[in-house]
Design an enzyme around this catalytic site. Structure first.
Site, PDB file in Angstrom:
ATOM      1  N   ARG A  79       0.870  -1.244   0.010  1.00 60.64           N
ATOM      2  CA  ARG A  79       0.133   0.054   0.075  1.00 60.64           C
ATOM      3  C   ARG A  79       0.984   1.222   0.053  1.00 60.64           C
ATOM      4  NH1 ARG A  79      -5.410   1.596   3.352  1.00 60.64           N
ATOM      5  NH2 ARG A  79      -5.580   3.768   2.547  1.00 60.64           N
ATOM      6  N   ARG A  88      -6.032   1.402  -4.128  1.00 58.10           N
ATOM      7  CA  ARG A  88      -5.049   0.953  -3.359  1.00 58.10           C
ATOM      8  C   ARG A  88      -4.803  -0.596  -3.366  1.00 58.10           C
ATOM      9  NH1 ARG A  88      -8.652   2.908   1.548  1.00 58.10           N
ATOM     10  NH2 ARG A  88      -8.871   4.398   0.058  1.00 58.10           N
ATOM     11  N   ASP A  91      -6.268  -2.928   1.347  1.00 60.73           N
ATOM     12  CA  ASP A  91      -7.140  -1.852   2.520  1.00 60.73           C
ATOM     13  C   ASP A  91      -7.549  -2.953   3.441  1.00 60.73           C
ATOM     14  OD1 ASP A  91      -7.898   0.544   3.751  1.00 60.73           O
ATOM     15  OD2 ASP A  91      -9.953   0.108   2.950  1.00 60.73           O
ATOM     16  N   ASP A  93      -9.382  -2.905   7.164  1.00 59.56           N
ATOM     17  CA  ASP A  93     -10.028  -2.107   8.103  1.00 59.56           C
ATOM     18  C   ASP A  93     -10.656  -2.956   9.363  1.00 59.56           C
ATOM     19  OD1 ASP A  93     -10.100   0.441   6.970  1.00 59.56           O
ATOM     20  OD2 ASP A  93     -11.822   0.117   5.834  1.00 59.56           O
TER      21      ASP A  93
END
Length: 158
Positions: A79, A88, A91, A93
């Site tokens: 990234r 990207r 990712d 989260d």
């Protein structure tokens, strides 16, 4: 129990997700993986479509340790810092961390936008339908119903 959402829209998107899962599993135990969905990019910036998935894991790190681990892992996996909601390679989260509620400038758990994101709720509903959002007090299953008409394309499993 920690719930993650992972996504990629650059390079070999499926392999990027697999690399993220493999690296997360090196830090703990993966309990469940959703299917992979292809989704349009979110956030209003023109870019390639994403592959997205969710997973549940047990990882023995505090929320802040986990955040640092995830940010370091994203960099390790390629990234590159970019504009908010930009394209990207990977990712990752943190969506839920047990039933904790954390609201700091660097970390918000539950993830602050998850209830607005079909690309999180639809795969999350596959693996965690009965989990009750600790702030909204609504099960994932019911949050996902708001996106029943979304056109997410299920691609494969991880």
């Amino acid at each position: 129990m920690i719930a993650f959402s992972i996504g990629s829209n650059l390079g070999n998107r499926l392999q990027n997700l697999r690399d993220a899962v493999n690296n997360l599993s090196s830090a703990g135990k993966i309990l469940a993986l959703s299917n992979v969905y292809e989704t349009e990019a979110w956030g209003g910036i023109a870019q390639p479509d994403y592959l997205n998935a969710c997973l549940i894991a047990n990882i023995n790190k505090t929320p802040l340790e986990l955040l640092k681990f995830v940010k370091d892992l994203e960099i390790k996996l390629g990234r590159v810092p970019s504009v908010r909601w930009g394209a990207r390679k990977i990712d990752i989260d943190i969506i839920f961390y047990d039933d904790e509620i954390i609201n700091t400038p660097d970390l918000k758990i539950p993830h602050e936008n998850l209830h607005n994101r079909a690309f999180v709720l639809i795969p999350l509903n596959e693996i965690l339908p009965d989990y009750v959002h600790p702030v909204l007090k609504i099960p994932v299953r019911d949050l996902a119903k708001n996106f029943a008409h979304e056109n997410l394309l299920r691609i494969t499993s991880l």
